[in-house]
Design a protein around this motif. Structure first.
Motif, PDB file in Angstrom:
ATOM      1  N   GLY A 107       0.810  -1.210   0.000  1.00  0.00           N
ATOM      2  CA  GLY A 107       0.000   0.000   0.000  1.00  0.00           C
ATOM      3  C   GLY A 107       0.849   1.269   0.000  1.00  0.00           C
ATOM      4  N   GLY A 108       0.202   2.379  -0.257  1.00  0.00           N
ATOM      5  CA  GLY A 108       0.888   3.669  -0.321  1.00  0.00           C
ATOM      6  C   GLY A 108       1.714   4.004   0.907  1.00  0.00           C
ATOM      7  N   PRO A 109       1.152   3.916   2.120  1.00  0.00           N
ATOM      8  CA  PRO A 109       1.944   4.243   3.315  1.00  0.00           C
ATOM      9  C   PRO A 109       3.140   3.315   3.503  1.00  0.00           C
ATOM     10  N   LEU A 162       9.039   2.403   3.142  1.00  0.00           N
ATOM     11  CA  LEU A 162      10.159   1.603   2.636  1.00  0.00           C
ATOM     12  C   LEU A 162      11.116   2.465   1.811  1.00  0.00           C
ATOM     13  N   ARG A 163      10.581   3.292   0.907  1.00  0.00           N
ATOM     14  CA  ARG A 163      11.429   4.177   0.087  1.00  0.00           C
ATOM     15  C   ARG A 163      12.211   5.144   0.965  1.00  0.00           C
ATOM     16  N   ALA A 164      11.543   5.741   1.937  1.00  0.00           N
ATOM     17  CA  ALA A 164      12.187   6.730   2.808  1.00  0.00           C
ATOM     18  C   ALA A 164      13.316   6.128   3.631  1.00  0.00           C
ATOM     19  N   THR A 184      11.325  -2.024  -2.181  1.00  0.00           N
ATOM     20  CA  THR A 184       9.872  -1.817  -2.245  1.00  0.00           C
ATOM     21  C   THR A 184       9.143  -2.959  -2.929  1.00  0.00           C
ATOM     22  N   GLY A 185       9.871  -3.952  -3.430  1.00  0.00           N
ATOM     23  CA  GLY A 185       9.236  -5.071  -4.103  1.00  0.00           C
ATOM     24  C   GLY A 185       9.429  -6.392  -3.385  1.00  0.00           C
ATOM     25  N   ASP A 186      10.059  -6.388  -2.224  1.00  0.00           N
ATOM     26  CA  ASP A 186      10.309  -7.613  -1.460  1.00  0.00           C
ATOM     27  C   ASP A 186       9.256  -7.728  -0.366  1.00  0.00           C
ATOM     28  N   PHE A 187       8.260  -8.581  -0.621  1.00  0.00           N
ATOM     29  CA  PHE A 187       7.173  -8.710   0.342  1.00  0.00           C
ATOM     30  C   PHE A 187       7.312  -9.964   1.191  1.00  0.00           C
ATOM     31  N   GLU A 188       8.515 -10.529   1.247  1.00  0.00           N
ATOM     32  CA  GLU A 188       8.761 -11.728   2.040  1.00  0.00           C
ATOM     33  C   GLU A 188       9.239 -11.405   3.447  1.00  0.00           C
ATOM     34  N   SER A 192       6.216   8.026  13.066  1.00  0.00           N
ATOM     35  CA  SER A 192       6.126   9.474  12.821  1.00  0.00           C
ATOM     36  C   SER A 192       7.019   9.937  11.685  1.00  0.00           C
ATOM     37  N   GLY A 193       7.984   9.104  11.277  1.00  0.00           N
ATOM     38  CA  GLY A 193       8.760   9.438  10.100  1.00  0.00           C
ATOM     39  C   GLY A 193       9.981  10.298  10.344  1.00  0.00           C
ATOM     40  N   GLY A 194      10.504  10.301  11.553  1.00  0.00           N
ATOM     41  CA  GLY A 194      11.726  11.058  11.825  1.00  0.00           C
ATOM     42  C   GLY A 194      12.912  10.479  11.079  1.00  0.00           C
ATOM     43  N   GLN A 195      14.089  10.929  11.395  1.00  0.00           N
ATOM     44  CA  GLN A 195      15.302  10.439  10.750  1.00  0.00           C
ATOM     45  C   GLN A 195      15.437   8.937  11.001  1.00  0.00           C
ATOM     46  N   PRO A 196      15.727   8.174   9.939  1.00  0.00           N
ATOM     47  CA  PRO A 196      15.893   6.737  10.144  1.00  0.00           C
ATOM     48  C   PRO A 196      17.127   6.439  10.975  1.00  0.00           C
TER      49      PRO A 196
END
Length: 140
Positions: free
Chosen positions: A34-36, A41-43, A48-52, A61-65
Motif C-alpha cells: 500500500g501507499g503508506p 520503505l522508500r524513505a 519496495t518489491g520484497d514482500f517476504e 512518525s517518520g523522523g530520521q531513520p
C-alpha cells in the motif's frame, strides 16, 4: 506499526491473531504494497518489491531513520507478540531460538507461503473497531 504482505494468507492470519492478542490496541497495521508502506520503505532505503519480510516500525512518525527504527522478519514478529502482552508474550518464546535459525525458517516459509496458505481473499474483521487500527492508502 506492522507492515505485512497484504496478499499473503499466512500474513493476514498472523495479523488477525495479533489483533486478538493485542487487547490494549497498541499495534497498528499497513500492507507493504500500500501507499503508506511503500512510502516508508522508500524513505528508509528498503526494497519496495520484497514482500517476504514483515517489518515492525517502532516510530511511525517518520523522523530520521536510525538502525533501531525497525525490525525485520522474526525480530518483528517477536516484538509484535511482546507488545501484545498476555498470551502474546508467552508466544514470543521463539526469541530464545538463535536469530539465524529463526530467520532461516522464516525465509523458507516465506518462499512457500502462497503455495501453503494461498492468496488472501478479503474478509470482514471479527470486530468492526479493528478497522481503525489499519493505515490504508492507495496501492503504489
Amino acid at each position: 506499526m506492522l507492515l505485512y504482505d497484504g496478499t499473503c494468507g499466512l500474513c493476514n492470519r498472523a495479523v488477525r491473531l495479533l489483533l486478538r492478542l493485542d487487547r490494549r490496541g497498541i499495534l497498528r497495521f499497513s500492507t507493504l504494497q500500500g501507499g503508506p508502506g511503500q512510502a516508508w520503505l522508500r524513505a528508509h532505503g528498503l526494497p519496495t518489491g520484497d514482500f517476504e519480510s514483515m517489518v515492525l516500525v517502532r516510530d511511525w512518525s517518520g523522523g530520521q531513520p536510525d538502525p533501531g527504527a525497525y525490525l525485520l522478519r522474526t525480530d518483528a514478529l517477536v516484538a509484535a507478540l511482546q507488545a501484545c502482552g498476555g498470551l502474546g508474550r508467552a508466544l514470543a518464546w521463539i526469541r530464545f531460538v538463535p536469530r539465524p535459525w529463526r530467520d532461516a525458517g522464516y525465509r523458507l516459509v516465506a518462499r512457500l507461503r502462497h503455495r501453503l496458505f494461498g492468496e488472501w481473499r478479503e474478509r470482514p474483521l471479527a470486530r468492526p473497531e479493528w478497522r481503525d487500527r489499519f493505515i490504508a492508502g492507495p496501492v503504489s
